[in-house]
Scaffold this motif. Structure first.
Motif, PDB file in Angstrom:
ATOM      1  N   LYS A  81      42.254  37.273  34.167  1.00  0.00           N
ATOM      2  CA  LYS A  81      42.051  35.944  33.582  1.00  0.00           C
ATOM      3  C   LYS A  81      41.407  35.003  34.607  1.00  0.00           C
ATOM      4  O   LYS A  81      40.411  34.338  34.329  1.00  0.00           O
ATOM      5  CB  LYS A  81      43.390  35.376  33.091  1.00  0.00           C
ATOM      6  N   MET A 103      37.759  35.862  35.168  1.00  0.00           N
ATOM      7  CA  MET A 103      36.855  35.420  34.097  1.00  0.00           C
ATOM      8  C   MET A 103      36.599  33.923  34.185  1.00  0.00           C
ATOM      9  O   MET A 103      35.483  33.449  34.007  1.00  0.00           O
ATOM     10  CB  MET A 103      37.444  35.768  32.723  1.00  0.00           C
ATOM     11  N   VAL A 104      37.678  33.185  34.487  1.00  0.00           N
ATOM     12  CA  VAL A 104      37.555  31.724  34.595  1.00  0.00           C
ATOM     13  C   VAL A 104      36.623  31.359  35.754  1.00  0.00           C
ATOM     14  O   VAL A 104      35.709  30.530  35.604  1.00  0.00           O
ATOM     15  CB  VAL A 104      38.947  31.073  34.790  1.00  0.00           C
ATOM     16  N   ALA A 132      33.053  32.109  34.997  1.00  0.00           N
ATOM     17  CA  ALA A 132      32.483  31.113  34.083  1.00  0.00           C
ATOM     18  C   ALA A 132      32.157  29.823  34.820  1.00  0.00           C
ATOM     19  O   ALA A 132      31.141  29.175  34.559  1.00  0.00           O
ATOM     20  CB  ALA A 132      33.459  30.834  32.943  1.00  0.00           C
TER      21      ALA A 132
END
Lengths: 311, 94
Positions: A62, A65-66, A69
Protein backbone atom coordinates in the motif's frame (compact mmCIF):
# COMPACT_ATOMS: atom_id res chain seq x y z
CA UNK A 1 -3.78 57.75 -30.03
CA UNK A 2 -3.09 54.25 -28.78
CA UNK A 3 -2.02 53.52 -25.25
CA UNK A 4 1.52 52.24 -24.68
CA UNK A 5 2.13 48.59 -23.84
CA UNK A 6 3.57 49.64 -20.51
CA UNK A 7 0.47 51.64 -19.60
CA UNK A 8 -1.85 48.74 -20.46
CA UNK A 9 0.36 46.33 -18.52
CA UNK A 10 0.48 48.60 -15.47
CA UNK A 11 -3.28 49.00 -15.48
CA UNK A 12 -3.79 45.25 -15.74
CA UNK A 13 -1.51 44.58 -12.78
CA UNK A 14 -3.15 47.40 -10.82
CA UNK A 15 -6.66 46.04 -11.41
CA UNK A 16 -5.79 42.40 -10.59
CA UNK A 17 -6.16 41.20 -14.17
CA UNK A 18 -4.02 38.37 -15.50
CA UNK A 19 -1.27 38.89 -18.04
CA UNK A 20 -1.54 36.36 -20.87
CA UNK A 21 1.25 35.03 -23.17
CA UNK A 22 0.54 37.27 -26.15
CA UNK A 23 0.20 40.47 -24.12
CA UNK A 24 3.00 43.01 -24.09
CA UNK A 25 5.05 42.71 -20.90
CA UNK A 26 8.24 44.37 -19.62
CA UNK A 27 11.40 42.36 -20.43
CA UNK A 28 12.27 42.12 -16.74
CA UNK A 29 8.81 40.80 -15.86
CA UNK A 30 9.31 38.02 -18.40
CA UNK A 31 12.83 37.33 -17.14
CA UNK A 32 11.72 37.22 -13.53
CA UNK A 33 8.88 34.85 -14.36
CA UNK A 34 11.16 32.52 -16.31
CA UNK A 35 13.56 32.44 -13.36
CA UNK A 36 10.88 31.75 -10.76
CA UNK A 37 8.75 29.34 -12.82
CA UNK A 38 11.67 27.25 -14.12
CA UNK A 39 13.07 27.09 -10.59
CA UNK A 40 9.66 25.87 -9.47
CA UNK A 41 9.58 23.26 -12.27
CA UNK A 42 13.10 22.05 -11.47
CA UNK A 43 12.09 21.68 -7.81
CA UNK A 44 9.22 19.38 -8.76
CA UNK A 45 11.46 17.19 -10.88
CA UNK A 46 14.55 17.10 -8.63
CA UNK A 47 12.16 16.52 -5.72
CA UNK A 48 11.34 13.11 -7.18
CA UNK A 49 14.81 11.85 -6.23
CA UNK A 50 14.91 11.74 -2.40
CA UNK A 51 11.49 10.05 -2.23
CA UNK A 52 11.98 7.96 -5.37
CA UNK A 53 14.87 6.26 -3.60
CA UNK A 54 12.37 4.77 -1.15
CA UNK A 55 9.90 3.27 -3.62
CA UNK A 56 11.69 -0.08 -3.73
CA UNK A 57 12.04 -0.12 0.07
CA UNK A 58 8.51 0.87 1.10
CA UNK A 59 7.41 -1.35 4.00
CA UNK A 60 4.06 -2.43 2.51
CA UNK A 61 2.50 -2.71 -0.93
CA UNK A 62 0.00 0.00 0.00
CA UNK A 63 2.72 2.46 0.98
CA UNK A 64 4.63 1.59 -2.17
CA UNK A 65 1.63 2.34 -4.41
CA UNK A 66 0.97 5.60 -2.59
CA UNK A 67 4.59 6.72 -2.88
CA UNK A 68 4.73 5.75 -6.54
CA UNK A 69 1.59 7.81 -7.19
CA UNK A 70 3.03 10.79 -5.34
CA UNK A 71 6.36 10.73 -7.16
CA UNK A 72 4.46 10.36 -10.45
CA UNK A 73 2.44 13.48 -9.53
CA UNK A 74 5.64 15.46 -8.96
CA UNK A 75 6.79 14.59 -12.48
CA UNK A 76 3.42 15.74 -13.79
CA UNK A 77 3.67 18.99 -11.85
CA UNK A 78 7.10 19.59 -13.35
CA UNK A 79 5.55 19.18 -16.79
CA UNK A 80 2.71 21.66 -16.09
CA UNK A 81 5.27 24.22 -14.95
CA UNK A 82 7.77 23.69 -17.77
CA UNK A 83 4.93 24.03 -20.28
CA UNK A 84 3.68 27.20 -18.63
CA UNK A 85 7.24 28.59 -18.72
CA UNK A 86 7.48 27.75 -22.41
CA UNK A 87 4.64 30.22 -23.08
CA UNK A 88 7.27 32.89 -22.26
CA UNK A 89 9.54 31.71 -25.10
CA UNK A 90 11.93 29.79 -22.89
CA UNK A 91 12.72 26.40 -24.41
CA UNK A 92 12.89 23.13 -22.50
CA UNK A 93 16.50 22.65 -23.63
CA UNK A 94 17.52 26.06 -22.29
CA UNK A 95 15.90 25.29 -18.96
CA UNK A 96 17.60 21.89 -18.73
CA UNK A 97 20.96 23.42 -19.56
CA UNK A 98 20.51 26.10 -16.92
CA UNK A 99 19.72 23.39 -14.37
CA UNK A 100 22.75 21.31 -15.33
CA UNK A 101 25.15 24.26 -15.33
CA UNK A 102 23.94 25.38 -11.90
CA UNK A 103 22.65 28.69 -13.29
CA UNK A 104 19.08 27.77 -12.38
CA UNK A 105 18.30 26.84 -8.79
CA UNK A 106 15.72 24.54 -7.23
CA UNK A 107 14.38 24.26 -3.69
CA UNK A 108 17.38 23.63 -1.43
CA UNK A 109 15.44 21.06 0.63
CA UNK A 110 15.98 18.45 -2.08
CA UNK A 111 19.74 18.58 -1.51
CA UNK A 112 19.20 16.79 1.80
CA UNK A 113 19.05 12.99 1.83
CA UNK A 114 15.96 11.00 2.90
CA UNK A 115 17.72 8.82 5.48
CA UNK A 116 14.90 6.75 6.93
CA UNK A 117 11.39 5.64 5.99
CA UNK A 118 10.04 8.24 8.43
CA UNK A 119 11.60 10.91 6.22
CA UNK A 120 9.10 9.98 3.52
CA UNK A 121 6.29 10.79 5.95
CA UNK A 122 7.95 13.99 7.14
CA UNK A 123 8.63 15.14 3.57
CA UNK A 124 4.98 14.71 2.57
CA UNK A 125 3.79 16.47 5.70
CA UNK A 126 6.36 19.29 5.98
CA UNK A 127 7.91 19.80 2.55
CA UNK A 128 4.68 19.41 0.61
CA UNK A 129 2.94 21.33 3.39
CA UNK A 130 5.36 24.24 2.95
CA UNK A 131 5.03 24.02 -0.83
CA UNK A 132 1.22 24.18 -0.54
CA UNK A 133 1.36 27.34 1.60
CA UNK A 134 3.48 28.96 -1.11
CA UNK A 135 1.45 27.58 -4.01
CA UNK A 136 -1.91 28.64 -2.61
CA UNK A 137 -0.69 32.23 -2.62
CA UNK A 138 0.65 31.77 -6.16
CA UNK A 139 -2.79 30.78 -7.45
CA UNK A 140 -3.40 34.51 -7.67
CA UNK A 141 -0.10 35.35 -9.36
CA UNK A 142 -0.44 37.88 -12.18
CA UNK A 143 0.71 35.60 -15.02
CA UNK A 144 -2.25 33.58 -16.34
CA UNK A 145 -0.55 30.30 -17.31
CA UNK A 146 1.37 30.20 -13.99
CA UNK A 147 -1.79 30.87 -12.02
CA UNK A 148 -3.71 28.12 -13.83
CA UNK A 149 -0.87 25.62 -13.33
CA UNK A 150 -0.90 26.46 -9.60
CA UNK A 151 -4.64 25.88 -9.32
CA UNK A 152 -4.27 22.47 -10.96
CA UNK A 153 -1.28 21.56 -8.79
CA UNK A 154 -2.88 22.64 -5.50
CA UNK A 155 -5.89 20.46 -6.28
CA UNK A 156 -3.65 17.42 -6.67
CA UNK A 157 -1.21 18.22 -3.91
CA UNK A 158 -3.44 17.87 -0.88
CA UNK A 159 -3.15 14.07 -1.01
CA UNK A 160 0.64 14.39 -0.74
CA UNK A 161 0.50 16.17 2.58
CA UNK A 162 -2.25 13.99 3.99
CA UNK A 163 -0.53 10.70 3.15
CA UNK A 164 2.66 12.01 4.79
CA UNK A 165 0.89 13.11 7.95
CA UNK A 166 -1.09 9.88 8.16
CA UNK A 167 2.19 8.00 8.01
CA UNK A 168 3.54 10.20 10.84
CA UNK A 169 0.47 9.39 12.97
CA UNK A 170 1.11 5.68 12.50
CA UNK A 171 4.81 6.01 13.37
CA UNK A 172 4.24 8.35 16.33
CA UNK A 173 1.78 5.86 17.79
CA UNK A 174 3.87 2.81 16.98
CA UNK A 175 6.77 1.20 18.85
CA UNK A 176 9.34 3.23 20.76
CA UNK A 177 11.72 2.84 17.83
CA UNK A 178 9.14 4.03 15.32
CA UNK A 179 8.32 7.08 17.41
CA UNK A 180 12.02 7.90 17.72
CA UNK A 181 12.36 7.58 13.96
CA UNK A 182 9.45 10.03 13.47
CA UNK A 183 11.01 12.50 15.92
CA UNK A 184 14.40 12.26 14.20
CA UNK A 185 12.83 12.90 10.79
CA UNK A 186 10.92 15.91 12.15
CA UNK A 187 14.08 17.33 13.77
CA UNK A 188 16.12 17.05 10.57
CA UNK A 189 13.51 18.15 8.05
CA UNK A 190 12.04 21.03 10.06
CA UNK A 191 14.77 23.61 9.40
CA UNK A 192 15.26 22.91 5.70
CA UNK A 193 11.45 23.17 5.35
CA UNK A 194 11.53 26.67 6.85
CA UNK A 195 14.36 27.54 4.46
CA UNK A 196 12.10 26.66 1.52
CA UNK A 197 10.48 30.09 1.86
CA UNK A 198 13.78 31.76 1.04
CA UNK A 199 15.74 34.55 2.74
CA UNK A 200 14.23 37.16 5.04
CA UNK A 201 12.26 39.80 3.14
CA UNK A 202 15.01 42.33 3.94
CA UNK A 203 17.62 40.10 2.22
CA UNK A 204 15.57 38.80 -0.70
CA UNK A 205 17.03 39.94 -4.02
CA UNK A 206 13.92 39.52 -6.16
CA UNK A 207 11.07 39.96 -3.70
CA UNK A 208 10.35 43.70 -4.00
CA UNK A 209 10.03 43.67 -7.76
CA UNK A 210 8.06 40.41 -7.80
CA UNK A 211 5.60 41.74 -5.24
CA UNK A 212 5.12 44.94 -7.22
CA UNK A 213 4.38 42.95 -10.34
CA UNK A 214 2.18 40.60 -8.32
CA UNK A 215 4.19 37.60 -9.46
CA UNK A 216 4.52 36.91 -5.74
CA UNK A 217 1.53 37.73 -3.56
CA UNK A 218 2.89 37.21 -0.04
CA UNK A 219 6.42 37.76 1.21
CA UNK A 220 8.82 34.99 2.25
CA UNK A 221 8.48 35.84 5.94
CA UNK A 222 4.67 36.00 5.84
CA UNK A 223 4.48 32.60 4.15
CA UNK A 224 6.98 31.10 6.60
CA UNK A 225 4.96 32.38 9.55
CA UNK A 226 1.76 30.86 8.12
CA UNK A 227 3.51 27.53 7.76
CA UNK A 228 4.79 27.58 11.36
CA UNK A 229 1.36 28.60 12.67
CA UNK A 230 -0.40 25.76 10.89
CA UNK A 231 2.26 23.13 11.67
CA UNK A 232 2.86 23.59 15.41
CA UNK A 233 -0.60 22.21 16.40
CA UNK A 234 0.05 19.27 14.05
CA UNK A 235 3.31 18.52 15.90
CA UNK A 236 1.47 18.71 19.21
CA UNK A 237 -1.21 16.34 17.95
CA UNK A 238 1.46 13.77 17.06
CA UNK A 239 2.80 13.97 20.61
CA UNK A 240 6.28 14.73 19.29
CA UNK A 241 8.68 17.24 20.77
CA UNK A 242 9.15 20.61 19.10
CA UNK A 243 12.13 20.58 16.73
CA UNK A 244 13.01 24.10 17.89
CA UNK A 245 13.06 25.00 21.63
CA UNK A 246 12.20 28.61 20.80
CA UNK A 247 8.78 27.78 19.38
CA UNK A 248 6.32 29.58 21.63
CA UNK A 249 2.88 31.12 21.20
CA UNK A 250 3.09 34.92 21.17
CA UNK A 251 -0.21 36.28 22.43
CA UNK A 252 0.58 39.82 21.36
CA UNK A 253 1.44 38.95 17.76
CA UNK A 254 -1.15 36.19 17.50
CA UNK A 255 1.53 33.98 15.98
CA UNK A 256 4.09 31.42 17.07
CA UNK A 257 7.61 32.72 17.65
CA UNK A 258 10.41 30.51 16.42
CA UNK A 259 14.20 30.43 16.36
CA UNK A 260 16.52 31.88 13.75
CA UNK A 261 17.37 29.82 10.69
CA UNK A 262 21.03 28.94 10.11
CA UNK A 263 21.48 31.22 7.12
CA UNK A 264 25.06 30.12 6.53
CA UNK A 265 23.79 26.61 5.95
CA UNK A 266 21.08 27.98 3.66
CA UNK A 267 23.65 29.87 1.55
CA UNK A 268 25.98 26.91 1.46
CA UNK A 269 23.30 24.50 0.25
CA UNK A 270 21.72 26.86 -2.27
CA UNK A 271 25.10 27.65 -3.81
CA UNK A 272 25.86 23.99 -4.47
CA UNK A 273 27.51 22.67 -1.33
CA UNK A 274 24.74 20.72 0.40
CA UNK A 275 24.90 17.02 1.21
CA UNK A 276 23.44 15.86 -2.12
CA UNK A 277 23.71 18.71 -4.68
CA UNK A 278 26.21 16.92 -6.94
CA UNK A 279 24.30 13.63 -6.80
CA UNK A 280 21.02 15.27 -7.70
CA UNK A 281 22.38 16.98 -10.82
CA UNK A 282 24.50 13.98 -11.83
CA UNK A 283 21.43 11.75 -11.60
CA UNK A 284 19.30 14.19 -13.59
CA UNK A 285 21.91 14.41 -16.35
CA UNK A 286 22.27 10.65 -16.47
CA UNK A 287 18.51 10.12 -16.70
CA UNK A 288 18.35 12.71 -19.47
CA UNK A 289 21.27 11.15 -21.39
CA UNK A 290 19.96 7.62 -20.88
CA UNK A 291 16.69 8.71 -22.49
CA UNK A 292 18.38 10.04 -25.61
CA UNK A 293 17.77 6.84 -27.60
CA UNK A 294 14.03 7.12 -26.92
CA UNK A 295 13.92 10.68 -28.24
CA UNK A 296 16.02 9.62 -31.25
CA UNK A 297 13.69 6.71 -31.95
CA UNK A 298 10.64 8.99 -31.83
CA UNK A 299 12.20 11.38 -34.34
CA UNK A 300 13.18 8.47 -36.60
CA UNK A 301 9.63 7.08 -36.44
CA UNK A 302 8.12 10.46 -37.25
CA UNK A 303 10.54 10.97 -40.18
CA UNK A 304 9.74 7.53 -41.57
CA UNK A 305 5.99 8.08 -41.24
CA UNK A 306 5.97 11.45 -42.97
CA UNK A 307 8.16 10.04 -45.76
CA UNK A 308 5.65 7.19 -46.21
CA UNK A 309 2.64 9.51 -46.31
CA UNK A 310 4.38 11.82 -48.81
CA UNK A 311 5.11 8.87 -51.13
CA UNK B 1 -17.86 22.84 -58.15
CA UNK B 2 -16.39 24.47 -55.07
CA UNK B 3 -15.01 22.08 -52.48
CA UNK B 4 -16.46 22.26 -48.99
CA UNK B 5 -14.70 24.72 -46.76
CA UNK B 6 -13.04 23.61 -43.52
CA UNK B 7 -14.65 22.99 -40.17
CA UNK B 8 -13.15 24.96 -37.28
CA UNK B 9 -13.61 24.45 -33.54
CA UNK B 10 -14.12 27.63 -31.52
CA UNK B 11 -12.76 28.26 -28.03
CA UNK B 12 -13.58 31.31 -25.90
CA UNK B 13 -11.89 32.78 -22.85
CA UNK B 14 -14.78 34.28 -20.91
CA UNK B 15 -12.67 36.52 -18.65
CA UNK B 16 -8.95 37.17 -18.40
CA UNK B 17 -7.13 34.57 -16.33
CA UNK B 18 -9.28 31.51 -17.08
CA UNK B 19 -8.78 28.74 -19.66
CA UNK B 20 -10.30 28.93 -23.12
CA UNK B 21 -13.38 26.69 -23.33
CA UNK B 22 -14.88 24.98 -26.32
CA UNK B 23 -18.14 26.62 -27.39
CA UNK B 24 -18.88 25.12 -30.82
CA UNK B 25 -17.74 25.04 -34.41
CA UNK B 26 -18.22 26.72 -37.78
CA UNK B 27 -17.17 26.56 -41.43
CA UNK B 28 -14.62 28.94 -42.94
CA UNK B 29 -12.08 29.10 -45.77
CA UNK B 30 -9.18 30.57 -43.79
CA UNK B 31 -8.26 30.80 -40.09
CA UNK B 32 -8.70 34.59 -40.21
CA UNK B 33 -12.17 34.17 -41.63
CA UNK B 34 -12.98 31.59 -38.95
CA UNK B 35 -11.96 34.13 -36.31
CA UNK B 36 -14.25 36.77 -37.81
CA UNK B 37 -17.15 34.34 -38.08
CA UNK B 38 -16.54 33.20 -34.51
CA UNK B 39 -16.78 36.80 -33.39
CA UNK B 40 -20.07 37.19 -35.24
CA UNK B 41 -21.55 33.87 -34.14
CA UNK B 42 -20.28 33.24 -30.65
CA UNK B 43 -19.62 36.64 -29.05
CA UNK B 44 -22.67 38.69 -30.02
CA UNK B 45 -23.28 39.38 -26.33
CA UNK B 46 -19.64 40.11 -25.51
CA UNK B 47 -19.03 36.56 -24.34
CA UNK B 48 -15.34 36.45 -23.83
CA UNK B 49 -12.15 38.43 -24.19
CA UNK B 50 -10.20 36.08 -26.45
CA UNK B 51 -11.07 33.61 -29.22
CA UNK B 52 -9.12 30.59 -30.46
CA UNK B 53 -10.05 28.78 -33.66
CA UNK B 54 -8.53 25.40 -34.51
CA UNK B 55 -9.15 23.32 -37.62
CA UNK B 56 -11.23 20.36 -36.50
CA UNK B 57 -9.05 17.98 -38.50
CA UNK B 58 -6.03 19.13 -36.48
CA UNK B 59 -7.55 17.80 -33.29
CA UNK B 60 -6.53 14.31 -32.29
CA UNK B 61 -9.20 12.89 -30.01
CA UNK B 62 -9.53 9.75 -27.93
CA UNK B 63 -12.36 7.46 -28.98
CA UNK B 64 -15.28 6.31 -26.88
CA UNK B 65 -14.49 2.65 -27.65
CA UNK B 66 -10.97 3.16 -26.29
CA UNK B 67 -12.25 4.53 -22.99
CA UNK B 68 -11.39 1.34 -21.11
CA UNK B 69 -7.71 1.36 -21.92
CA UNK B 70 -7.53 5.10 -21.26
CA UNK B 71 -9.37 5.30 -17.97
CA UNK B 72 -9.69 1.86 -16.35
CA UNK B 73 -6.16 1.93 -14.91
CA UNK B 74 -7.19 4.93 -12.80
CA UNK B 75 -10.28 3.26 -11.30
CA UNK B 76 -8.45 1.19 -8.71
CA UNK B 77 -6.23 3.99 -7.41
CA UNK B 78 -8.36 5.75 -4.79
CA UNK B 79 -5.17 6.62 -2.93
CA UNK B 80 -4.56 9.40 -5.45
CA UNK B 81 -7.37 11.34 -3.77
CA UNK B 82 -6.99 13.41 -0.62
CA UNK B 83 -10.20 11.95 0.86
CA UNK B 84 -8.59 8.47 0.98
CA UNK B 85 -6.55 9.57 4.01
CA UNK B 86 -8.82 9.80 7.03
CA UNK B 87 -7.40 12.20 9.60
CA UNK B 88 -8.78 13.06 13.07
CA UNK B 89 -10.90 16.23 13.19
CA UNK B 90 -8.25 18.23 15.05
CA UNK B 91 -5.86 18.02 12.09
CA UNK B 92 -8.26 17.49 9.22
CA UNK B 93 -7.78 20.99 7.78
CA UNK B 94 -4.85 20.04 5.53
Amino acid sequence: MSESGQAIFDRRIESEQKVEPKDWMPADYRKNLIRQMSQHAHSEVIGMQPEGNWISRAPTLKRKMVLLAKVQDEGGHGLYLYSATETLNATRDEMNEALHSGKAKYASIFNYPALSWADVGAIGWLVDGAAIVNQISLQSTSYGPYSRAMIRICKEESFHQRQGYEMMIVLANGTKEQKAMAQDALNRIWWPSLMMFGPHDSDSAHSGRSMQWKIKRRTNDELRQSFVDQTVPQIEFLGLEMPDPEIKWNEERGHYDFGEIDWDEFKRVISGDGPCNRDRIRHHKKAHDDGQWVRDALVAYQTKKSAASAA
Amino acid sequence: MKKNNDLYEVFLRSIRGVDHRHVGSLHADTPEQALTYARDCYTRRSEGVSIWVVKSCDITASQEQDAESFYDPMDDKPYRHASYYVLPDEVDNM
